[in-house]
Scaffold this active site. Structure first.
Site, mmCIF file in Angstrom:
data_model
loop_
_atom_site.group_PDB
_atom_site.id
_atom_site.type_symbol
_atom_site.label_atom_id
_atom_site.label_comp_id
_atom_site.label_asym_id
_atom_site.label_seq_id
_atom_site.Cartn_x
_atom_site.Cartn_y
_atom_site.Cartn_z
ATOM 1 N N GLU A 25 0.822 -1.210 0.000
ATOM 2 C CA GLU A 25 0.000 0.000 0.000
ATOM 3 C C GLU A 25 0.863 1.270 0.000
ATOM 4 O O GLU A 25 0.493 2.277 -0.594
ATOM 5 C CB GLU A 25 -0.904 0.035 1.241
ATOM 6 N N LEU A 26 2.020 1.211 0.695
ATOM 7 C CA LEU A 26 2.848 2.412 0.799
ATOM 8 C C LEU A 26 3.425 2.789 -0.561
ATOM 9 O O LEU A 26 3.421 3.956 -0.950
ATOM 10 C CB LEU A 26 3.975 2.190 1.824
ATOM 11 N N LYS A 120 24.544 0.848 -0.931
ATOM 12 C CA LYS A 120 24.027 -0.290 -0.162
ATOM 13 C C LYS A 120 24.197 -0.105 1.333
ATOM 14 O O LYS A 120 25.219 0.393 1.800
ATOM 15 C CB LYS A 120 24.721 -1.571 -0.607
ATOM 16 N N GLY A 447 25.372 -6.844 -22.748
ATOM 17 C CA GLY A 447 24.418 -7.958 -22.812
ATOM 18 C C GLY A 447 22.994 -7.567 -23.142
ATOM 19 O O GLY A 447 22.426 -8.039 -24.107
ATOM 20 N N GLU A 499 18.886 -10.230 -24.758
ATOM 21 C CA GLU A 499 18.168 -10.740 -23.582
ATOM 22 C C GLU A 499 16.694 -10.320 -23.471
ATOM 23 O O GLU A 499 16.204 -10.051 -22.373
ATOM 24 C CB GLU A 499 18.911 -10.349 -22.287
ATOM 25 N N TRP A 576 21.782 -12.229 -4.584
ATOM 26 C CA TRP A 576 20.479 -11.608 -4.796
ATOM 27 C C TRP A 576 19.339 -12.593 -4.534
ATOM 28 O O TRP A 576 18.236 -12.456 -5.053
ATOM 29 C CB TRP A 576 20.423 -10.977 -6.192
ATOM 30 N N HIS A 656 31.745 -9.608 -16.236
ATOM 31 C CA HIS A 656 31.391 -8.196 -16.142
ATOM 32 C C HIS A 656 31.090 -7.833 -14.701
ATOM 33 O O HIS A 656 30.454 -8.591 -13.977
ATOM 34 C CB HIS A 656 30.166 -7.898 -17.014
ATOM 35 N N HIS A 709 24.343 5.255 -17.279
ATOM 36 C CA HIS A 709 23.433 5.745 -16.235
ATOM 37 C C HIS A 709 22.815 7.080 -16.624
ATOM 38 O O HIS A 709 22.002 7.633 -15.889
ATOM 39 C CB HIS A 709 24.180 5.877 -14.909
#
Ligand SMILES: [Zn+2]
Length: 775
Positions: A25-26, A120, A447, A499, A576, A656, A709
């Protein structure tokens, strides 16, 4: 232990709780606010309702002291930046005009103003916004959020404990503000910051806080004497206040080590320690300093960052030892439950037997309450829970899912030679040159190509049954053809298929490997409103059939140029995901590596001459304490080499990584023995090429020359000048030309222009190299 009821009763508590709500919900409310569909008042109402539901749930489950202030509309470190008034100059006007919009501007940036950098949170997959501090930073206390949430919880009848990022950790997480000397050390601002914490603590006391928790996870890393002295000074000063709440300093993610005696001696009333994973060493360390008699101890015995049920008997034994080392032991998870999904009960797709081995935030809360009850009332009070827990642990240990004898036998038979290429790099390089016939400074991409709206629509159509699998496959095939046609026309030397069939670089493989589980609702906050659903590595890992062969082979059938096979490496497949806690990570990594090794062999047998195994997570999984790193790097390197070590000399292995700062892992990168490594380098002006050259790195390198980026298209001259810088460190025979990273998030028009420029620059530099008299 049954006789402990004479000591003060043990409480169950948590350091923090998932913020998003059972139906995210947030996220919906915040994104609605950004899109103008939700008003600020509606957003604040949703947030208040989620906090109320969380506290009500915790209290209903038996948690006697609930956390406040851990909730956030984006990030708790950004909330701390607001609390101490360290708003960057460039955001000040926006924050003054509207606090909420200014807050989101700091988090996400605006057309005109860059956001705070994101990185992180220790070794988790949560990302925080990095405070920017400088010699001219002026701190001012803004306790409104902390006081407001405390009052809410009090008004709802709870016993709240405000949770704040501690002053030492806040400074250690910061970086020098733009324009500051990059050598500026934010911890020099401690004496300026402490008065702000004094004001916040005073305000919280005045609003009714009995306890306040200050989180200092940065103290679990290797710290020099200056930082330890700063921590001692900070807590001496805060502890010496006469009007304040009781102070509890919490640490998590690893052992406190040399910071433990500092906090044990500080004039504070409580300590929170992690007793899971590498932090289990806290138990012996605590005994060595003679315990913390006179202080309250919050014992993090339930793993707050993994998804498995607790071993209640083992935790009770830890707690029993702790009772001899302090006056009062309360029970908690090792860290905030922010890092796990909300509720296993929502997972209807998981085998019920396996579901009984899983504990998300709600189940962990129940475990904490059970353990606290055993401490207060004796283990007899939890006899039923103990029996059920024993049965669940036994069923997990005996399950065919966790014990596949074929996988175990194969893993046990691995020899060091399996994890080594049969020829040294110089011989391989000759064989690969002969097979591939590439020009000097060959061009390639990392990739992925842009994920278009057509592709997303095709995936949605397939899910909704509007198209069948054959029609979906034809859309994928057509996308691959157009990506190949584009690369050939652009003049790229080593092609990729783009990909289009992959949803995510880990999930795509996890869905196809035995031993992995997927969840339907296992969302965990990555940053802001971005949530991920990490797969769960639950059992022994094996591969039933090839995972990538079909589309790689199809792509190769469409072009005469080499097409790279693309795989996600074993370390990233673990990093991950939620990993097993019933065997060493090294063993899990080896199983994943063996499954990937079969994929590599199938690709090679199908004629794939270049195979890339990505390991972007190699550095981020590095243990927090330096002493633990050699062991980690040894198994991580072995897993990569086990994945890639079985190929012929003339099959070229690429890897990579998405970053340019190696520091201590440079030797580990060399140890991977990949023929070619591509890395981010455009923003750092090829610094990585110089570092690799200085370290004598002997193999081929593709330092990125196109910053993906940003939507900006780099000019030919700009790329050429980066390549000249690259040639300063790396000879032309070993230099590749590629972007920083995959192109998935970029638009087609920028990608087209950028890659055209990249190829043109490579040609220009090839000519320059050819014209130079050879040495
Ligand atoms: Zn990357």
């Amino acid at each position: 232990m049954a006789e402990t009821s004479a000591t003060p009763a043990s409480l169950a508590t948590v350091h923090g709780y998932p913020r998003q709500g059972p139906d995210r919900e947030l996220k919906k409310a915040i994104e609605g606010y950004w899109a103008g569909r939700v008003t600020a008042d509606e957003l604040h109402d949703t947030a208040a309702r989620l906090r109320r539901d969380n506290w009500r749930h915790l209290a209903g489950a038996g948690v006697r002291e609930v956390p406040t202030g851990d909730f956030s509309l984006y990030d708790h470190v950004l909330d701390t930046t607001v609390m101490v008034g360290a708003i960057p100059e460039r955001h000040r006007a926006a924050v003054e005009a509207d606090a909420l919009d200014g807050y989101f501007a700091m988090a996400r940036g605006t057309q005109a103003v860059a956001p705070l950098e994101m990185t992180k949170w220790f070794d988790t997959n949560y990302h925080y916004l990095v405070p920017e501090l400088g010699a001219d930073t002026v701190f001012t206390a803004d306790p409104a959020k902390q006081v407001g949430e405390l009052r809410e919880a009090l008004a709802q009848g709870h016993s709240p404990r405000p949770v704040l990022v501690g002053p030492v950790t806040y400074l250690l997480l910061a970086k020098p503000a733009p324009g500051m000397d990059p050598g500026f050390d934010p911890t020099t601002l401690l004496d300026r910051l402490l008065p702000v914490y004094v004001q916040v603590l005073t305000a919280l006391r005045a609003a009714g806080a009995e306890w306040v928790q200050l989180d200092e996870p940065a103290l679990v890393q290797d710290r020099d004497q200056a930082v330890l002295d700063a921590a001692a000074r900070a807590y001496r000063e805060l502890g010496s206040l006469t009007y304040r709440p009781k102070i509890l300093v919490a640490s998590y993610f690893d052992r406190l080590g040399e910071a433990l005696p500092v906090l044990a001696e500080a004039p504070i009333e409580g300590l929170g320690l992690d007793f899971t994973g590498p932090a289990a060493a806290n138990l012996n360390d605590l005994a060595r300093v003679g315990g913390v008699v006179g202080k309250r101890l919050i014992a993090g015995v339930v793993d707050g960052r993994n998804v498995w049920i607790n071993d209640l008997e083992r935790s009770l034994s830890t707690l029993a030892t702790l009772l001899g080392l302090t006056d009062r032991v309360d029970v908690a998870a090792s860290c905030s439950l922010l890092h796990v999904p909300l509720d296993v009960a929502l997972e209807h797709g998981v085998d019920p037997q396996v579901g009984r081995w899983l504990a998300f935030a709600r189940q962990k809360t129940a475990e904490i309450v059970t353990l606290a009850r055993a401490l207060s009332e004796g283990t007899g009070a939890i006899a039923g829970q103990l029996a059920a827990n024993r049965a669940d642990l036994a069923s997990r240990a005996a399950s065919a899912l966790t014990h596949d004898s074929a996988v175990r036998a194969r893993s046990a038979a691995v020899t060091p030679a399996d994890a080594r290429r049969s020829q040294p790099y110089p011989e391989r390089a000759v064989a690969q040159r002969a097979r591939l016939g590439l020009p000097l400074l060959p061009t390639t991409t990392i990739g992925s190509f842009p994920q278009t709206t057509e592709l997303r629509a095709a995936r949605a159509d397939l899910r909704a049954g509007r198209i069948d699998a054959a029609a979906y496959d034809e859309r994928i095939a057509s996308e691959i053809r157009s990506v190949l046609v584009f690369q050939e026309a652009a003049g790229i030397d080593v092609l990729v298929h783009g990909e289009p069939e992959r949803n995510d670089m880990v999930q795509y493989f996890a869905e196809q490997l035995n031993g992995y589980l997927a969840t339907q609702h296992g969302w965990v906050q990555s940053y802001g409103t971005r949530y991920v659903r990490p797969p769960i590595l639950a059992g022994d890992v094996s591969r039933t059939e090839p995972m990538t062969l079909r589309w790689t082979r199809y792509a190769q059938s469409q072009t005469a140029r080499p097409v790279k096979g693309m795989l996600t490496g074993p370390v990233t497949m673990l990093a991950w995901s939620f990993v097993r806690d019933d065997q060493p990570l090294a063993e899990t990594a080896r199983q994943v590596a063996l499954a990937l090794r079969d994929e590599v062999a199938d690709l090679e047998a199908a004629g794939t001459a270049v195979i890339q195994v990505d390991e972007p997570a190699l550095r981020e999984t590095l243990p927090l304490r330096a002493a633990d790193r050699p062991g980690y790097l040894a198994w991580a390197g072995e897993a990569f080499r086990l994945t890639t070590g079985g190929v012929r000399a003339d099959t070229q292995i690429h890897t990579h990584m998405c970053y340019a700062e190696f520091g201590e892992i440079l030797a580990a990168i060399d140890d991977l023995d990949a023929d070619v490594i591509s890395l981010e380098a455009a923003r750092s002006h090829m610094q990585v090429a110089r570092e690799l050259a200085e370290a004598g790195y002997p193999r081929e390198v593709g330092p990125g020359v196109y910053d993906i980026h940003s939507p900006r298209v780099p000019g030919v001259g700009e790329v050429a000048s980066l390549l000249r810088k690259g040639l300063d460190g790396i000879p032309a025979e070993r230099l590749w030309v590629n972007p920083d990273c995959g192109l998935k998030t970029r638009g087609w028009s920028e990608v087209r222009d950028s890659l055209d420029n990249l190829v043109a620059a490579a040609r220009e530099i090839r000519k320059e190299v050819a014209d130079q008299p050879s040495a």
